[in-house]
Design an enzyme around this catalytic site. Structure first.
Site, PDB file in Angstrom:
ATOM      1  N   GLY A 132      -8.529 -63.593  41.521  1.00 45.79           N
ATOM      2  CA  GLY A 132      -8.883 -62.335  41.624  1.00 45.79           C
ATOM      3  C   GLY A 132      -9.905 -62.399  40.616  1.00 45.79           C
ATOM      4  N   HIS A 142      -9.659 -60.304  29.971  1.00 48.21           N
ATOM      5  CA  HIS A 142      -8.839 -59.416  30.000  1.00 48.21           C
ATOM      6  C   HIS A 142      -7.315 -58.820  30.294  1.00 48.21           C
ATOM      7  CE1 HIS A 142     -11.316 -59.436  33.923  1.00 48.21           C
ATOM      8  NE2 HIS A 142     -10.306 -58.398  34.011  1.00 48.21           N
TER       9      HIS A 142
HETATM   10  P1  5GP Z   1     -10.762 -58.683  37.153  1.00 53.09           P
HETATM   11  O1  5GP Z   1     -10.318 -57.976  38.884  1.00 53.09           O
HETATM   12  O2  5GP Z   1     -11.521 -59.747  36.866  1.00 53.09           O
HETATM   13  O3  5GP Z   1      -8.797 -58.738  36.897  1.00 53.09           O
HETATM   14  O4  5GP Z   1     -10.396 -57.562  36.703  1.00 53.09           O
HETATM   15  C1  5GP Z   1     -11.949 -56.326  36.462  1.00 53.09           C
HETATM   16  C2  5GP Z   1     -11.575 -54.563  36.416  1.00 53.09           C
HETATM   17  O5  5GP Z   1     -12.690 -54.884  35.293  1.00 53.09           O
HETATM   18  C3  5GP Z   1     -12.098 -54.443  37.774  1.00 53.09           C
HETATM   19  O6  5GP Z   1     -10.345 -53.686  38.053  1.00 53.09           O
HETATM   20  C4  5GP Z   1     -12.696 -53.704  37.657  1.00 53.09           C
HETATM   21  O7  5GP Z   1     -12.314 -52.102  39.022  1.00 53.09           O
HETATM   22  C5  5GP Z   1     -12.613 -53.425  36.459  1.00 53.09           C
HETATM   23  N1  5GP Z   1     -14.858 -53.172  36.120  1.00 53.09           N
HETATM   24  C6  5GP Z   1     -15.598 -53.989  36.639  1.00 53.09           C
HETATM   25  N2  5GP Z   1     -16.839 -53.248  35.609  1.00 53.09           N
HETATM   26  C7  5GP Z   1     -16.335 -52.473  35.080  1.00 53.09           C
HETATM   27  C8  5GP Z   1     -17.274 -51.620  34.471  1.00 53.09           C
HETATM   28  O8  5GP Z   1     -18.562 -51.622  33.960  1.00 53.09           O
HETATM   29  N3  5GP Z   1     -16.246 -50.684  33.877  1.00 53.09           N
HETATM   30  C9  5GP Z   1     -14.917 -50.612  33.782  1.00 53.09           C
HETATM   31  N4  5GP Z   1     -14.460 -49.243  32.854  1.00 53.09           N
HETATM   32  N5  5GP Z   1     -14.599 -51.230  34.549  1.00 53.09           N
HETATM   33  C10 5GP Z   1     -15.105 -52.719  35.015  1.00 53.09           C
END
Ligand code: 5GP
Ligand code: ZN
Length: 112
Positions: free
Chosen positions: A91, A98
């Site tokens: 995911g 992060h």
């Molecule tokens: P992953 O799915 O990679 O673990 O989480 C990525 C997270 O980054 C997601 O929960 C998504 O909502 C967040 N996200 C993606 N692009 C942005 C953005 O431009 N700004 C912020 N604040 N969050 C973001």
């Protein structure tokens, strides 16, 4: 070289709602929160995923985990879940390491 979205946020080219910042990390609110409190902690170094943590850059991970309790407290929570998605099958959609910190609601015991 194009920067990833979190590098753009770190560099101030994309706005975010910051909750904490220092020279090694940035914490900001997730754009699509899944709980009342949902912020992301990112190293100010482009590390793609947990697979890319090594003895040279693990200091960023150490620092983030040392700071999470105080950041969480500043957001009004002392009970929370920390999530790292590593790789697209898990995911991970942004390829910059992060840690999601999620709380402010009863999360229950189930992981998924
Ligand atoms: P992953 O799915 O990679 O673990 O989480 C990525 C997270 O980054 C997601 O929960 C998504 O909502 C967040 N996200 C993606 N692009 C942005 C953005 O431009 N700004 C912020 N604040 N969050 C973001
Ligand atoms: Zn990046």
């Amino acid at each position: 070289m194009t920067m990833c979205v979190f590098c753009e946020i770190i560099n101030g080219n994309i706005p975010s709602t910051k909750v904490y910042e220092d020279d090694m990390m940035l914490a900001f609110k997730d754009l699509n929160p899944v709980a009342p409190v949902h912020f992301l902690c990112v190293p100010k170094k482009h590390i793609e995923s947990a697979n890319d943590v090594d003895e040279l850059n693990s200091v960023y991970v150490k620092h983030i985990f040392e700071k999470i309790p105080e950041i969480a407290k500043s957001q009004g929570i002392s009970s929370y879940r920390i999530i790292n998605n590593c790789g697209s099958d898990a995911g991970q959609t942004v390829m910059h390491l992060h840690f999601h910190v999620i709380g402010g609601v009863e999360l229950g015991e189930k992981l998924i």
